[in-house]
Enzyme design. Structure first.
Site, PDB file in Angstrom:
ATOM      1  N   GLY A 255      -7.288  70.230  -8.979  1.00 32.67           N
ATOM      2  CA  GLY A 255      -7.295  71.451  -8.185  1.00 32.67           C
ATOM      3  C   GLY A 255      -6.093  71.501  -7.273  1.00 32.67           C
ATOM      4  O   GLY A 255      -5.387  70.508  -7.119  1.00 32.67           O
TER       5      GLY A 255
ATOM      6  N   PRO B   9      -3.753  71.705  -3.837  1.00 31.74           N
ATOM      7  CA  PRO B   9      -3.819  70.831  -2.655  1.00 31.74           C
ATOM      8  C   PRO B   9      -4.775  71.391  -1.606  1.00 31.74           C
ATOM      9  O   PRO B   9      -4.906  72.601  -1.474  1.00 31.74           O
ATOM     10  CB  PRO B   9      -2.390  70.862  -2.089  1.00 31.74           C
ATOM     11  CG  PRO B   9      -1.542  71.451  -3.144  1.00 31.74           C
ATOM     12  CD  PRO B   9      -2.415  72.277  -4.025  1.00 31.74           C
ATOM     13  N   GLY B  10      -5.432  70.492  -0.924  1.00 33.32           N
ATOM     14  CA  GLY B  10      -6.257  70.888   0.218  1.00 33.32           C
ATOM     15  C   GLY B  10      -7.619  71.446  -0.133  1.00 33.32           C
ATOM     16  O   GLY B  10      -8.256  72.092   0.691  1.00 33.32           O
ATOM     17  N   VAL B  11      -8.069  71.215  -1.360  1.00 36.97           N
ATOM     18  CA  VAL B  11      -9.389  71.743  -1.699  1.00 36.97           C
ATOM     19  C   VAL B  11     -10.477  70.676  -1.550  1.00 36.97           C
ATOM     20  O   VAL B  11     -11.636  70.913  -1.862  1.00 36.97           O
ATOM     21  CB  VAL B  11      -9.445  72.329  -3.128  1.00 36.97           C
ATOM     22  CG1 VAL B  11      -8.638  73.597  -3.199  1.00 36.97           C
ATOM     23  CG2 VAL B  11      -8.989  71.308  -4.149  1.00 36.97           C
ATOM     24  N   GLY B  12     -10.115  69.519  -1.101  1.00 37.71           N
ATOM     25  CA  GLY B  12     -11.128  68.515  -0.800  1.00 37.71           C
ATOM     26  C   GLY B  12     -11.262  67.386  -1.799  1.00 37.71           C
ATOM     27  O   GLY B  12     -12.276  66.688  -1.807  1.00 37.71           O
TER      28      GLY B  12
ATOM     29  N   THR C  32      -9.529  64.519  -2.002  1.00 36.86           N
ATOM     30  CA  THR C  32      -9.521  63.227  -1.321  1.00 36.86           C
ATOM     31  C   THR C  32     -10.788  63.041  -0.506  1.00 36.86           C
ATOM     32  O   THR C  32     -11.420  61.984  -0.548  1.00 36.86           O
ATOM     33  CB  THR C  32      -8.310  63.128  -0.374  1.00 36.86           C
ATOM     34  OG1 THR C  32      -7.163  63.533  -1.077  1.00 36.86           O
ATOM     35  CG2 THR C  32      -8.142  61.729   0.148  1.00 36.86           C
TER      36      THR C  32
ATOM     37  N   SER D 217       0.853  83.318 -20.044  1.00 36.53           N
ATOM     38  CA  SER D 217      -0.069  84.295 -19.465  1.00 36.53           C
ATOM     39  C   SER D 217       0.614  85.488 -18.812  1.00 36.53           C
ATOM     40  O   SER D 217      -0.043  86.435 -18.416  1.00 36.53           O
ATOM     41  CB  SER D 217      -1.016  83.610 -18.482  1.00 36.53           C
ATOM     42  OG  SER D 217      -0.320  83.246 -17.330  1.00 36.53           O
TER      43      SER D 217
ATOM     44  N   LYS E  89      -6.357  82.497 -10.037  1.00 34.62           N
ATOM     45  CA  LYS E  89      -5.498  83.674 -10.061  1.00 34.62           C
ATOM     46  C   LYS E  89      -6.114  84.805  -9.247  1.00 34.62           C
ATOM     47  O   LYS E  89      -5.424  85.516  -8.500  1.00 34.62           O
ATOM     48  CB  LYS E  89      -5.274  84.135 -11.492  1.00 34.62           C
ATOM     49  CG  LYS E  89      -4.334  83.204 -12.257  1.00 34.62           C
ATOM     50  CD  LYS E  89      -4.251  83.581 -13.711  1.00 34.62           C
ATOM     51  CE  LYS E  89      -3.260  82.690 -14.456  1.00 34.62           C
ATOM     52  NZ  LYS E  89      -3.274  82.916 -15.895  1.00 34.62           N
TER      53      LYS E  89
END
Ligand code: ADP
Length: 790
Positions: free
Chosen positions: A373, A375-378, A380, A696, A739
């Site tokens: 996913g 960055p920063g979506v959890g 880690t 796409s 998107k």
């Protein structure tokens, strides 16, 4: 003033110089430091006024001068009673007047005399003298002969001891057979004290004088040999102390050696204990003891020893059999996951399933989890939560940019400064052999001539083979089977397929504004307030302000920047409090800019009006979904296609397909058939410096192109994603949710999607669906009618 130059003191005796008719009255010159004997030849440096006058007078008359020694050499102008009365009549052989008024004279003793009377005392002493006649020795008997021999021998001995003996001196000594003369010669060269010399001078009897000289000589011999002894003792002492120092140094070195030997024994003993308590595998244990034996035989300071020591340190520090006790309490795990993470239900479910299976089958060789996913979506923090739920240790390494296999698997020990790879580093750091081991950015792994890190990684990750992972440095198999590996990636496209095959990819998508608001309120704000030492009461943030932070201060799929902005806000408030302001500080839409400055993003303003040749595509990138503008224009030329904006091969082909579709449908689009005879087509996709790829954007490119050909603007509120075929069919694409979120951030209201992606709409959060209308299409005609109103 008179000084003597002792090298010149060997007298040359010339019998015919004896002059019986010496004057009775002579100028007197007192001398210091020396007593002049008969026949003695010596240079004088005359400086005192009276003395200079005496010399001058002597020279002016007949060259005779009376030399008498002063009792105290320190007196500058001696009175008559301060001068010995017995002295020597001398003759000046040569005289030289120096420019400073002093005189240099060479004199020779002629006859012993006594002062009878001081005739004049003013400008110079003039004395009346009486010659002291010496009775010649009539017969040289045995005793005298023995005495003389003794004196000669002693003299030679002394000169020898002093290092002044030459064959000439020996000859002179031998040639003198008059006891008195021998006594005088030796006495004048003995370096006697003034008083002793004077006594000798006053001894009239030659034999007596010789005896006295002999006595003095014996003493002198003793003194000289004593002196020599002392000197050699001193020399010995010095060399002894040097030797002592040297020995002591050796002893110290020996001590040090012994001491080190102690240290060494201590060290070896220490390692033995450590090796025992490390409970290594059999092989490792054997190797450790072997290396320890080598270390024992080495010099402790050698470079080799330190290499062995580092290796042993690694061996004993690795968690061979240290593990934490797993907790497979699924309820507790659920609680932990929920506590730290909002939403992500599917992900949490999958994790709980994974843990449940492990609970019943601890030896399960399950797939490797990969969180994918933006960055920063959890990703880690989910990994950390899993470790927390299972009470395992957590380690995290980044694989981004690693191109060298040795980074994973270590360098062979033959290299200086070689080290184990990152996997063993991580394990050592965790201190347990079963941590949750997170490897970030697996999709950014490179490979080049230094070997392929992915194959090393595969060996570490593959449950089938990782029970005997071999690190080059360790050169021993290490069991990684208890480690729970979790990989993370932003996209799966670039993950080597061999690795991808063994992974179970769990996608974490970006968050909607509403989700971000919830997460911020529940997790991020309380955490930042806590970390900055503040209280929730002191800085309430209104929902309007929070939304503004989300939409105008950040534009991202994840939460990193949001958390950062909230952190910045907290710091500003903390500073105000530190400066004495009491607050509370209500953060509202109106005062937010005072804390965070002017907004950074204005989503609606990205595209102000609908334009010809400009369509809005959607891209799925590393950082989540984003809008992608496609520009097309016609320029004079010969029907060529120019593509710019760092497009990858797939995207370029897509552009060609779009052009072919347009060319094939010119008539139905109402465009002149021969338009390409003198026109080139230029397709550009900004931002030009960022590489882009994928099929796409096909329909977006076709739309921009047809808009340019027909000169009709593309509706700015419509975005689209879909692959195009030559016949105008619209094929499905991936990453729809990302998107959609990207489009939402850009203020888009309609998204055209391929019909086949309709099923993905189920995954789109309903609040997003409320804001954006998704229009599934099958072919290009429909796209054009929606976007260009054809
Ligand atoms: P990643 O590893 O995917 O780049 P992080 O795990 O570093 O992202 O997440 C960034 C921040 O957002 C962390 O402080 C994390 O706690 C927080 N965060 C992400 N997702 C959630 C969520 N669903 N609920 C609560 N906090 C979250």
């Amino acid at each position: 003033m008179a000084e003597t130059d002792k090298d010149d003191l060997i007298s040359i005796i010339e019998e015919d110089e004896k002059d019986a008719t010496l004057p009775e009255t002579l100028p007197l010159m007192s001398v210091r430091d020396i007593v002049i004997f008969n026949d003695m030849l010596l240079p004088l440096f005359v400086g005192r006024e009276k003395s200079v006058r005496a010399v001058e007078e002597a020279v002016a008359k007949n060259g005779y001068l009376f030399l008498a020694t002063q009792k105290d050499p320190d007196i500058e102008n001696p009175e008559q009673d301060q001068i010995f009365s017995v002295g020597t009549v001398s003759r000046i052989l040569r005289m030289l007047k120096l420019p400073d008024g002093s005189v240099k004279a060479l004199v020779q003793g002629i006859a012993k005399a006594r002062i009878v009377k001081y005739v004049s005392k003013r400008s110079l002493y003039r004395v009346k003298i009486e010659i002291i006649k010496e009775e010649p020795v009539k017969e040289i008997d045995l005793e005298i002969e023995a005495l003389m021999r003794n004196v000669r021998e002693h003299s030679e001995k002394i000169l020898d001891l002093r290092g002044e003996m030459t064959s000439d001196v020996g000859t002179i000594l031998e040639s003198i057979d008059d006891p008195g003369k021998l006594a005088d010669l030796v006495a004048s060269n003995l370096r006697l004290k003034i008083d002793e010399s004077q006594i000798l001078l006053e001894l009239i009897d030659p034999v007596e004088r010789l005896k006295k000289v002999n006595d003095l000589l014996s003493r002198e011999v003793e003194l000289s040999s004593m002196q020599v002894k002392i000197q050699s003792d001193v020399r010995d002492e010095i060399s002894k102390s040097q030797r002592d120092y040297f020995l002591r140094e050796q002893v110290r070195a020996i001590h040090r050696e012994l001491g080190e030997a102690d240290d060494k024994a201590h060290e070896i003993e220490d390692y033995k204990k450590k090796i025992k308590s490390a409970k290594m595998s059999k092989e490792a244990d054997k190797e450790a003891l072997k290396q320890l034996k080598r270390l024992e035989q080495m010099h402790p300071d050698s470079a080799e020893a330190s290499v062995v020591r580092t290796y042993l340190d690694w061996l004993v520090d690795l968690p061979w059999s240290k593990s934490t006790k797993d907790i497979f309490d699924i309820k507790r795990a659920k609680k932990v996951l929920n506590k730290d993470h909002f939403a992500l239900d599917k992900v949490k479910d999958r994790i709980l399933e994974y843990l449940s299976v492990r609970k019943f089958n601890p030896m399960m060789k399950g797939p490797i989890l990969c969180f994918m996913g933006p960055p920063g979506v959890g990703k880690t923090s989910l990994g950390q939560a899993i470790a927390h739920a299972m009470k395992r240790k957590f380690v995290r390494i980044s694989l981004g940019g690693i191109r060298d296999e040795a980074e994973i698997r270590g360098h062979r020990r033959t290299y200086i400064g070689s080290m184990p790879g990152r996997i063993l580093h991580g394990l050592k750091q965790s201190g347990a052999n079963n941590p949750v081991f997170m490897m970030d950015e697996i999709d950014k792994l490179g490979s080049d001539f230094r070997g392929d890190p992915s194959s090393a990684l595969l060996e570490a990750l593959d449950p089938e083979q990782n029970s005997a992972f071999s690190d080059h440095y360790l050169n021993l198999p290490f069991d990684l089977s208890k480690v729970m590996f979790i990989l993370t990636a932003n996209l799966t496209d670039t993950i080597p397929s061999a690795l991808l095959d063994r992974m179970e990819v769990i996608s974490l998508t970006g968050y909607t504004e509403e989700e971000k608001t919830m997460i911020a309120q529940r997790h991020l704000i309380p955490r930042q307030i806590r970390e900055n030492g503040l209280k929730a009461k002191t800085m309430p943030i209104t929902p309007g302000a929070l939304l503004q932070i989300i939409t105008e201060y950040t534009s991202e799929a994840g939460l990193r920047n949001l958390e950062r902005e909230i952190g910045a806000l907290c710091r500003k408030v903390a500073r105000k409090i530190a400066e004495g302001d009491k607050g509370p500080f209500r953060i509202t839409k109106n005062n937010l800019h005072k804390y965070l400055g002017v907004p950074k993003y204005f989503p609606e303003m990205d595209q102000e009006s609908s334009q010809v040749g400009l369509s809005t595509g959607l891209a799925w990138t590393q950082v989540g979904g984003e809008v992608l503008y496609v520009e097309a224009s016609l320029i004079g030329g010969k029907g060529e296609l120019i593509i710019t904006g760092q497009l990858g091969d797939v995207m370029q082909e897509s552009a060609r397909a779009a052009l072919s579709y347009a060319r094939a449908n010119l008539a139905s689009l109402g465009v002149k058939e021969n338009i390409f005879e003198n026109m080139d087509v230029h397709i550009h996709v900004p931002a030009g410096a960022i590489p882009k790829d994928g099929p796409s954007a096909g329909i977006a490119m076709a739309t921009a192109l047809i808009s340019a050909l027909t000169n009709k603007p593309v509706n700015k509120d419509v975005a689209m994603t879909g692959e195009i075929t030559l016949r105008g069919r619209v094929l499905p694409v991936g990453g729809l949710k990302e998107k959609a979120l990207g489009a939402l951030r850009a203020g888009i209201s309609t998204i055209i999607i391929p019909e086949k992606n309709r099923r993905d709409l189920a995954e789109i959060p309903s609040n997003v669906k409320r804001k954006i209308s998704f229009v599934p299409v099958k072919n290009m005609d429909r796209v054009l009618s929606l976007a260009i109103n054809l």
